[in-house]
Design a protein around this motif. Structure first.
Motif, PDB file in Angstrom:
ATOM      1  N   ILE A 119      26.217  15.452  46.216  1.00 52.74           N
ATOM      2  CA  ILE A 119      27.306  16.403  46.422  1.00 52.74           C
ATOM      3  C   ILE A 119      26.860  17.745  45.940  1.00 52.74           C
ATOM      4  O   ILE A 119      27.023  18.758  46.722  1.00 52.74           O
ATOM      5  N   THR A 141      21.063  19.648  41.984  1.00 54.18           N
ATOM      6  CA  THR A 141      19.990  19.149  42.513  1.00 54.18           C
ATOM      7  C   THR A 141      19.983  17.709  43.160  1.00 54.18           C
ATOM      8  O   THR A 141      19.036  17.263  43.773  1.00 54.18           O
ATOM      9  N   ARG A 147      12.896  17.581  39.608  1.00 50.13           N
ATOM     10  CA  ARG A 147      14.077  17.670  40.544  1.00 50.13           C
ATOM     11  C   ARG A 147      14.600  19.036  40.957  1.00 50.13           C
ATOM     12  O   ARG A 147      14.855  19.108  42.239  1.00 50.13           O
ATOM     13  N   ARG A 157      19.186  18.739  34.618  1.00 48.59           N
ATOM     14  CA  ARG A 157      18.260  18.635  33.523  1.00 48.59           C
ATOM     15  C   ARG A 157      16.666  18.437  33.743  1.00 48.59           C
ATOM     16  O   ARG A 157      15.916  18.990  33.024  1.00 48.59           O
ATOM     17  N   ASN A 196      29.968  20.186  38.622  1.00 48.67           N
ATOM     18  CA  ASN A 196      29.506  19.020  39.468  1.00 48.67           C
ATOM     19  C   ASN A 196      29.012  17.992  38.825  1.00 48.67           C
ATOM     20  O   ASN A 196      29.027  16.771  39.062  1.00 48.67           O
ATOM     21  N   ASP A 247      21.266  21.381  30.294  1.00 49.59           N
ATOM     22  CA  ASP A 247      21.858  20.118  30.186  1.00 49.59           C
ATOM     23  C   ASP A 247      23.469  20.548  29.510  1.00 49.59           C
ATOM     24  O   ASP A 247      23.277  21.169  28.411  1.00 49.59           O
ATOM     25  N   VAL A 248      24.428  20.482  30.202  1.00 50.87           N
ATOM     26  CA  VAL A 248      25.652  21.060  30.148  1.00 50.87           C
ATOM     27  C   VAL A 248      26.368  20.147  28.933  1.00 50.87           C
ATOM     28  O   VAL A 248      27.043  20.501  28.260  1.00 50.87           O
TER      29      VAL A 248
HETATM   30  N1  LIG Z   1      29.009  10.040  44.790  1.00 57.95           N
HETATM   31  C1  LIG Z   1      30.439   9.675  44.697  1.00 57.95           C
HETATM   32  O1  LIG Z   1      30.758   8.659  45.149  1.00 57.95           O
HETATM   33  C2  LIG Z   1      31.454  10.308  43.964  1.00 57.95           C
HETATM   34  C3  LIG Z   1      32.723   9.730  43.682  1.00 57.95           C
HETATM   35  C4  LIG Z   1      33.592  10.502  42.787  1.00 57.95           C
HETATM   36  C5  LIG Z   1      33.326  11.494  42.209  1.00 57.95           C
HETATM   37  N2  LIG Z   1      32.053  11.851  42.167  1.00 57.95           N
HETATM   38  C6  LIG Z   1      31.823  13.066  41.273  1.00 57.95           C
HETATM   39  O2  LIG Z   1      31.167  14.109  41.921  1.00 57.95           O
HETATM   40  C7  LIG Z   1      30.188  14.616  41.120  1.00 57.95           C
HETATM   41  C8  LIG Z   1      28.677  14.664  41.855  1.00 57.95           C
HETATM   42  O3  LIG Z   1      28.332  13.151  42.087  1.00 57.95           O
HETATM   43  P1  LIG Z   1      27.296  12.849  42.885  1.00 57.95           P
HETATM   44  O4  LIG Z   1      27.177  11.350  43.301  1.00 57.95           O
HETATM   45  O5  LIG Z   1      26.793  13.767  43.972  1.00 57.95           O
HETATM   46  O6  LIG Z   1      26.206  12.827  41.527  1.00 57.95           O
HETATM   47  P2  LIG Z   1      24.419  12.731  41.326  1.00 57.95           P
HETATM   48  O7  LIG Z   1      23.858  12.504  42.884  1.00 57.95           O
HETATM   49  O8  LIG Z   1      24.168  11.866  40.382  1.00 57.95           O
HETATM   50  O9  LIG Z   1      23.980  14.230  41.007  1.00 57.95           O
HETATM   51  C9  LIG Z   1      24.383  14.680  39.743  1.00 57.95           C
HETATM   52  C10 LIG Z   1      23.603  16.043  39.539  1.00 57.95           C
HETATM   53  O10 LIG Z   1      24.096  16.488  38.255  1.00 57.95           O
HETATM   54  C11 LIG Z   1      23.270  16.743  37.467  1.00 57.95           C
HETATM   55  N3  LIG Z   1      23.158  16.460  36.065  1.00 57.95           N
HETATM   56  C12 LIG Z   1      23.615  15.305  35.508  1.00 57.95           C
HETATM   57  N4  LIG Z   1      23.743  15.256  34.273  1.00 57.95           N
HETATM   58  C13 LIG Z   1      23.838  16.444  33.960  1.00 57.95           C
HETATM   59  C14 LIG Z   1      23.910  17.474  32.744  1.00 57.95           C
HETATM   60  N5  LIG Z   1      24.248  16.688  31.342  1.00 57.95           N
HETATM   61  N6  LIG Z   1      23.768  18.574  32.812  1.00 57.95           N
HETATM   62  C15 LIG Z   1      23.292  19.332  33.946  1.00 57.95           C
HETATM   63  N7  LIG Z   1      23.211  18.663  35.035  1.00 57.95           N
HETATM   64  C16 LIG Z   1      23.213  17.344  34.984  1.00 57.95           C
HETATM   65  C17 LIG Z   1      21.988  15.891  37.878  1.00 57.95           C
HETATM   66  O11 LIG Z   1      20.623  16.391  37.828  1.00 57.95           O
HETATM   67  P3  LIG Z   1      19.767  15.929  36.459  1.00 57.95           P
HETATM   68  O12 LIG Z   1      19.762  14.310  36.442  1.00 57.95           O
HETATM   69  O13 LIG Z   1      18.439  16.418  36.761  1.00 57.95           O
HETATM   70  O14 LIG Z   1      20.165  16.778  35.462  1.00 57.95           O
HETATM   71  C18 LIG Z   1      22.393  15.993  39.445  1.00 57.95           C
HETATM   72  O15 LIG Z   1      21.783  17.474  40.084  1.00 57.95           O
HETATM   73  C19 LIG Z   1      30.408  14.120  39.892  1.00 57.95           C
HETATM   74  O16 LIG Z   1      30.913  14.693  39.052  1.00 57.95           O
HETATM   75  C20 LIG Z   1      30.804  12.848  40.008  1.00 57.95           C
HETATM   76  O17 LIG Z   1      31.566  12.128  39.069  1.00 57.95           O
HETATM   77  C21 LIG Z   1      31.233  11.264  42.892  1.00 57.95           C
END
Ligand SMILES: NC(=O)c1ccc[n+]([C@@H]2O[C@H](COP(=O)([O-])OP(=O)(O)OC[C@H]3O[C@@H](n4cnc5c(N)ncnc54)[C@H](OP(=O)(O)O)[C@@H]3O)[C@@H](O)[C@H]2O)c1
Length: 143
Positions: free
Chosen positions: A17, A14, A41, A37, A85, A58-59
Protein backbone atom coordinates in the motif's frame (compact mmCIF):
# COMPACT_ATOMS: atom_id res chain seq x y z
CA UNK A 1 -6.51 19.06 1.88
CA UNK A 2 -4.62 19.82 -1.31
CA UNK A 3 -3.24 16.78 -3.11
CA UNK A 4 -0.32 18.37 -4.96
CA UNK A 5 2.73 20.44 -4.05
CA UNK A 6 3.01 18.89 -0.60
CA UNK A 7 6.14 17.63 1.08
CA UNK A 8 5.15 14.19 2.33
CA UNK A 9 6.90 11.78 4.69
CA UNK A 10 5.77 8.19 4.35
CA UNK A 11 6.81 5.69 6.98
CA UNK A 12 6.98 2.33 5.22
CA UNK A 13 6.75 3.24 1.55
CA UNK A 14 8.79 0.54 -0.15
CA UNK A 15 6.13 -2.14 -0.64
CA UNK A 16 2.40 -2.81 -0.86
CA UNK A 17 0.00 0.00 0.00
CA UNK A 18 2.80 2.42 0.92
CA UNK A 19 4.62 2.07 -2.40
CA UNK A 20 1.40 2.63 -4.33
CA UNK A 21 0.77 5.80 -2.28
CA UNK A 22 4.31 6.96 -3.17
CA UNK A 23 3.62 6.41 -6.89
CA UNK A 24 0.28 8.23 -6.77
CA UNK A 25 1.68 11.19 -4.81
CA UNK A 26 4.77 11.68 -6.96
CA UNK A 27 2.56 11.58 -10.07
CA UNK A 28 0.55 14.44 -8.53
CA UNK A 29 3.65 16.61 -8.14
CA UNK A 30 4.36 16.08 -4.45
CA UNK A 31 7.84 15.61 -3.02
CA UNK A 32 7.82 12.32 -1.11
CA UNK A 33 10.32 11.30 1.54
CA UNK A 34 10.14 7.51 1.59
CA UNK A 35 11.34 5.36 4.46
CA UNK A 36 11.81 1.65 5.06
CA UNK A 37 14.24 -0.49 7.04
CA UNK A 38 15.76 -2.37 4.13
CA UNK A 39 18.18 -0.40 1.92
CA UNK A 40 17.95 -2.75 -1.11
CA UNK A 41 14.16 -2.62 -0.97
CA UNK A 42 14.31 1.19 -0.80
CA UNK A 43 16.63 1.40 -3.80
CA UNK A 44 14.70 -1.00 -5.99
CA UNK A 45 11.25 0.38 -5.05
CA UNK A 46 12.21 3.95 -5.85
CA UNK A 47 14.26 3.38 -8.99
CA UNK A 48 12.56 5.18 -11.86
CA UNK A 49 10.60 7.52 -9.58
CA UNK A 50 11.45 11.20 -9.48
CA UNK A 51 10.73 13.77 -6.79
CA UNK A 52 11.56 11.30 -4.00
CA UNK A 53 14.08 11.23 -1.18
CA UNK A 54 14.84 7.85 0.35
CA UNK A 55 15.84 7.43 3.97
CA UNK A 56 16.65 4.10 5.60
CA UNK A 57 14.76 4.21 8.87
CA UNK A 58 13.11 1.99 11.49
CA UNK A 59 10.14 3.69 13.14
CA UNK A 60 10.32 1.36 16.15
CA UNK A 61 13.76 2.68 17.20
CA UNK A 62 13.60 5.78 19.39
CA UNK A 63 17.07 7.07 18.46
CA UNK A 64 16.32 6.75 14.74
CA UNK A 65 13.12 8.74 15.23
CA UNK A 66 15.09 11.54 16.90
CA UNK A 67 17.63 11.56 14.05
CA UNK A 68 14.90 11.59 11.40
CA UNK A 69 12.97 14.42 13.06
CA UNK A 70 16.16 16.47 13.32
CA UNK A 71 16.96 15.89 9.64
CA UNK A 72 13.42 16.75 8.55
CA UNK A 73 13.53 19.98 10.55
CA UNK A 74 16.83 20.91 8.92
CA UNK A 75 16.39 19.67 5.33
CA UNK A 76 12.61 19.59 4.84
CA UNK A 77 11.04 22.33 6.98
CA UNK A 78 8.11 22.43 4.53
CA UNK A 79 7.02 18.93 5.51
CA UNK A 80 3.25 19.20 5.73
CA UNK A 81 2.03 15.62 5.44
CA UNK A 82 2.97 12.47 7.34
CA UNK A 83 1.64 9.07 6.33
CA UNK A 84 2.21 6.37 8.91
CA UNK A 85 1.92 3.18 6.90
CA UNK A 86 4.44 0.74 8.42
CA UNK A 87 2.67 -2.17 10.03
CA UNK A 88 3.38 -5.65 11.25
CA UNK A 89 1.17 -8.70 11.88
CA UNK A 90 2.75 -11.98 12.88
CA UNK A 91 0.83 -15.16 12.11
CA UNK A 92 1.73 -18.07 14.36
CA UNK A 93 0.33 -20.86 16.49
CA UNK A 94 0.04 -19.87 20.16
CA UNK A 95 0.60 -23.52 21.15
CA UNK A 96 3.95 -23.61 19.32
CA UNK A 97 6.65 -23.44 22.00
CA UNK A 98 9.20 -22.30 19.44
CA UNK A 99 7.30 -19.01 19.17
CA UNK A 100 7.64 -16.33 21.83
CA UNK A 101 4.08 -15.01 21.92
CA UNK A 102 4.97 -12.13 24.23
CA UNK A 103 7.84 -10.99 22.00
CA UNK A 104 5.58 -11.19 18.94
CA UNK A 105 2.84 -9.14 20.62
CA UNK A 106 5.42 -6.65 21.91
CA UNK A 107 6.80 -6.22 18.39
CA UNK A 108 3.33 -5.72 16.94
CA UNK A 109 2.31 -3.15 19.54
CA UNK A 110 5.58 -1.27 19.16
CA UNK A 111 5.39 -1.09 15.36
CA UNK A 112 1.65 -0.60 14.89
CA UNK A 113 0.74 1.57 17.84
CA UNK A 114 3.39 2.93 20.22
CA UNK A 115 5.86 4.05 17.55
CA UNK A 116 3.15 5.97 15.71
CA UNK A 117 2.24 7.91 18.85
CA UNK A 118 5.92 8.76 19.43
CA UNK A 119 6.74 9.94 15.92
CA UNK A 120 3.51 11.91 15.54
CA UNK A 121 4.19 13.87 18.72
CA UNK A 122 7.78 14.61 17.68
CA UNK A 123 6.77 15.81 14.20
CA UNK A 124 3.88 17.99 15.38
CA UNK A 125 5.98 21.16 15.89
CA UNK A 126 7.14 21.00 12.25
CA UNK A 127 3.62 20.31 10.97
CA UNK A 128 2.00 22.99 13.12
CA UNK A 129 4.35 25.68 11.82
CA UNK A 130 2.63 25.45 8.42
CA UNK A 131 -0.85 26.73 7.58
CA UNK A 132 -2.12 23.42 6.22
CA UNK A 133 -0.83 20.01 7.28
CA UNK A 134 -2.05 16.49 7.87
CA UNK A 135 -1.26 13.19 9.53
CA UNK A 136 -2.64 10.05 7.90
CA UNK A 137 -2.48 6.80 9.84
CA UNK A 138 -2.85 3.61 7.78
CA UNK A 139 -3.68 1.02 10.40
CA UNK A 140 -5.37 -2.31 11.04
CA UNK A 141 -7.16 -4.26 13.75
CA UNK A 142 -3.70 -5.37 14.94
CA UNK A 143 -3.14 -1.87 16.36
N1 LIG B 1 -2.38 -5.57 3.21
C1 LIG B 1 -3.53 -5.67 3.86
O1 LIG B 1 -4.41 -6.50 3.54
C2 LIG B 1 -3.84 -4.76 5.04
C3 LIG B 1 -5.05 -4.88 5.69
C4 LIG B 1 -5.33 -4.01 6.75
C5 LIG B 1 -4.41 -3.07 7.15
N2 LIG B 1 -3.20 -2.99 6.51
C6 LIG B 1 -2.24 -1.99 6.98
O2 LIG B 1 -1.75 -1.26 5.88
C7 LIG B 1 -0.37 -0.93 6.10
C8 LIG B 1 0.47 -1.40 4.93
O3 LIG B 1 0.25 -2.79 4.73
P1 LIG B 1 0.97 -3.59 3.54
O4 LIG B 1 0.32 -4.91 3.48
O5 LIG B 1 1.00 -2.75 2.32
O6 LIG B 1 2.44 -3.77 4.16
P2 LIG B 1 3.81 -4.34 3.52
O7 LIG B 1 3.59 -4.73 2.08
O8 LIG B 1 4.33 -5.35 4.45
O9 LIG B 1 4.74 -3.05 3.54
C9 LIG B 1 5.09 -2.47 4.77
C10 LIG B 1 6.06 -1.34 4.52
O10 LIG B 1 6.46 -0.81 5.79
C11 LIG B 1 7.89 -0.93 5.93
N3 LIG B 1 8.16 -1.17 7.35
C12 LIG B 1 7.83 -2.23 8.09
N4 LIG B 1 8.24 -2.10 9.35
C13 LIG B 1 8.85 -0.89 9.42
C14 LIG B 1 9.50 -0.19 10.45
N5 LIG B 1 9.62 -0.70 11.69
N6 LIG B 1 10.02 1.04 10.18
C15 LIG B 1 9.93 1.56 8.93
N7 LIG B 1 9.33 0.93 7.90
C16 LIG B 1 8.80 -0.29 8.15
C17 LIG B 1 8.28 -2.06 4.98
O11 LIG B 1 9.63 -1.99 4.54
P3 LIG B 1 10.83 -2.73 5.36
O12 LIG B 1 10.34 -4.10 5.71
O13 LIG B 1 12.01 -2.70 4.45
O14 LIG B 1 11.04 -1.88 6.58
C18 LIG B 1 7.33 -1.78 3.82
O15 LIG B 1 7.81 -0.70 3.04
C19 LIG B 1 0.02 -1.58 7.43
O16 LIG B 1 -0.04 -0.62 8.47
C20 LIG B 1 -1.02 -2.65 7.63
O17 LIG B 1 -1.26 -2.91 9.00
C21 LIG B 1 -2.89 -3.81 5.47
Amino acid sequence: MKTSQNTVLIIGGTAGIGLEIVKQLTALNNHVIVTGRNKERLDSALSGLSNVTSIQFDVSKAEEVDQLVERIGKDFPNLNMVINNAGRAIVYNLADNNQDAFANAEDEMLTNYLSIIRINQKLLPILKALPESAIVNVSSVVA
